[in-house]
Design a protein around this motif. Structure first.
Motif, mmCIF file in Angstrom:
data_model
loop_
_atom_site.group_PDB
_atom_site.id
_atom_site.type_symbol
_atom_site.label_atom_id
_atom_site.label_comp_id
_atom_site.label_asym_id
_atom_site.label_seq_id
_atom_site.Cartn_x
_atom_site.Cartn_y
_atom_site.Cartn_z
ATOM 1 N N SER A 101 13.890 -23.820 -33.611
ATOM 2 C CA SER A 101 14.718 -23.388 -32.489
ATOM 3 C C SER A 101 14.273 -22.141 -31.707
ATOM 4 O O SER A 101 13.737 -21.132 -32.532
ATOM 5 C CB SER A 101 16.212 -23.235 -32.882
ATOM 6 O OG SER A 101 16.923 -24.111 -33.399
ATOM 7 N N ASN B 113 15.281 -18.145 -26.728
ATOM 8 C CA ASN B 113 15.174 -17.842 -25.283
ATOM 9 C C ASN B 113 14.524 -18.899 -24.584
ATOM 10 O O ASN B 113 13.150 -19.479 -24.773
ATOM 11 C CB ASN B 113 14.380 -16.515 -25.128
ATOM 12 C CG ASN B 113 14.968 -15.466 -26.022
ATOM 13 O OD1 ASN B 113 14.271 -15.316 -27.212
ATOM 14 N ND2 ASN B 113 16.227 -15.025 -25.784
ATOM 15 N N HIS B 114 15.040 -19.383 -23.491
ATOM 16 C CA HIS B 114 14.442 -20.542 -22.699
ATOM 17 C C HIS B 114 13.467 -19.792 -21.648
ATOM 18 O O HIS B 114 12.161 -20.247 -21.510
ATOM 19 C CB HIS B 114 15.471 -21.295 -22.006
ATOM 20 C CG HIS B 114 14.793 -22.287 -21.113
ATOM 21 N ND1 HIS B 114 14.047 -23.256 -21.831
ATOM 22 C CD2 HIS B 114 14.838 -22.638 -19.945
ATOM 23 C CE1 HIS B 114 13.719 -24.228 -21.028
ATOM 24 N NE2 HIS B 114 14.012 -23.829 -19.615
ATOM 25 N N HIS B 115 13.899 -18.804 -21.042
ATOM 26 C CA HIS B 115 12.940 -18.250 -20.122
ATOM 27 C C HIS B 115 13.347 -16.559 -20.042
ATOM 28 O O HIS B 115 14.428 -16.085 -20.092
ATOM 29 C CB HIS B 115 13.504 -18.547 -18.642
ATOM 30 C CG HIS B 115 12.498 -18.065 -17.362
ATOM 31 N ND1 HIS B 115 12.923 -18.508 -16.186
ATOM 32 C CD2 HIS B 115 11.253 -17.554 -17.381
ATOM 33 C CE1 HIS B 115 11.872 -17.950 -15.381
ATOM 34 N NE2 HIS B 115 10.865 -17.090 -16.252
ATOM 35 N N GLU C 57 3.786 -19.741 -21.404
ATOM 36 C CA GLU C 57 4.849 -20.566 -22.075
ATOM 37 C C GLU C 57 4.698 -20.386 -23.744
ATOM 38 O O GLU C 57 3.220 -20.709 -23.948
ATOM 39 C CB GLU C 57 5.183 -22.238 -21.725
ATOM 40 C CG GLU C 57 6.346 -22.572 -22.416
ATOM 41 C CD GLU C 57 6.999 -23.542 -21.656
ATOM 42 O OE1 GLU C 57 6.292 -24.347 -20.762
ATOM 43 O OE2 GLU C 57 8.129 -23.990 -21.984
ATOM 44 N N GLN D 39 11.206 -25.753 -28.414
ATOM 45 C CA GLN D 39 11.380 -26.142 -27.022
ATOM 46 C C GLN D 39 10.756 -25.437 -25.964
ATOM 47 O O GLN D 39 10.171 -25.627 -24.887
ATOM 48 C CB GLN D 39 12.854 -26.074 -26.606
ATOM 49 C CG GLN D 39 13.699 -27.094 -27.168
ATOM 50 C CD GLN D 39 13.536 -28.707 -26.522
ATOM 51 O OE1 GLN D 39 12.450 -29.317 -27.481
ATOM 52 N NE2 GLN D 39 13.606 -29.031 -25.543
ATOM 53 N N THR E 104 9.081 -21.278 -24.568
ATOM 54 C CA THR E 104 9.775 -20.046 -24.032
ATOM 55 C C THR E 104 8.940 -19.771 -22.906
ATOM 56 O O THR E 104 7.813 -19.474 -23.228
ATOM 57 C CB THR E 104 10.127 -18.690 -24.936
ATOM 58 O OG1 THR E 104 11.047 -19.008 -25.772
ATOM 59 C CG2 THR E 104 10.757 -17.785 -24.099
#
Lengths: 116, 114
Positions: free
Chosen positions: B5, B8-10, B88, B106, B108
């Motif tokens: 996990s 933070n996505h962005h 990324e 996923q 960041t």
């Protein structure tokens, strides 16, 4: 060559067609991996070859996907009857497969597949 | 199932700001841990790795990460980011008993404003 190479860099195909993607690993690397990078799914493992052992196919999403590795070097990933959801960047990686440090994987530039 | 996990996505930062990207994994056995970076239009490159020994590892371009076994974490840090760090970032884990396949977070996306 010095790094992992993949061809083609881009592939556009029509739904229902078969495609073949090629990977040339780093010379001497015994382990070879295929991953898929797509929006919303991130980076997913597809299949793993290590030497002469049976490949780990646990990540292949359907029986339309297959891969082979000839002579312990070059690998081809084949997708039959392509679907739009197969659109993604297909990444190949290789590692020496020897000892703990052999787990470091080196990635190729990927093949961007677009299924219309 | 084992998973990684990234919290933070962005992330959007100004130049010279400090960076910390979170990564947690769910596996109690022996792991190797990696951070990969993908600059715009380029392929995945290894930023740093942890195999054993000192839990604080240093990578390229001033990045470092700390493995905290009790927290199942491997957070990435950089004291002062640059515009060129825009990319990324992916955290990944190899599980010793499942061959060499990497399990990725996923990702960041880091945007650094000049």
């Amino acid at each position: 060559g010095a790094g992992v190479s993949q061809s083609p860099s881009n592939k556009v195909t029509e739904k229902g067609k078969d495609v073949e993607l090629r990977c040339d690993p780093i010379s001497g690397h015994t382990a070879l991996y295929w991953y898929r990078q797509s929006l919303g799914q991130g980076l997913e493992f597809l299949i793993y070859f290590q030497g002469n052992s049976a490949p780990d196919k646990s990540g292949l999403p359907s029986d339309r996907f297959s891969a082979e590795r000839t002579g312990g070097s070059v690998s081809t990933l084949t997708i039959q009857r392509t679907q739009q959801e197969d659109s993604a960047v297909y990444l190949c990686a290789s590692s020496s497969g020897q000892g703990a440090m052999g787990n470091e994987q080196f990635f190729g530039p990927g093949t961007r597949l677009t299924v219309l | 199932a084992q998973s990684v996990s990234q919290h933070n996505h962005h992330v959007i930062l100004s130049e010279a700001a400090s960076l910390e990207l979170g990564c947690n994994y769910s596996y109690g056995g022996t792991v190797n841990l990696f951070w990969y970076v993908q600059y715009p239009g380029q392929h995945l490159q290894l930023l740093l790795k942890y195999f054993s020994g000192d839990p604080l590892v240093k990578g390229i371009k001033g990045f470092e990460a700390e493995f905290i076994k009790s927290k199942f974490s491997f957070n990435l840090r950089k004291p002062s980011v640059q515009w060129s760090d825009t990319a990324e970032y992916f955290c990944a884990v190899i599980l010793y008993n499942q061959g060499g396949k990497l399990i990725f977070g996923q990702g960041t996306e880091l945007s650094v404003k000049p």
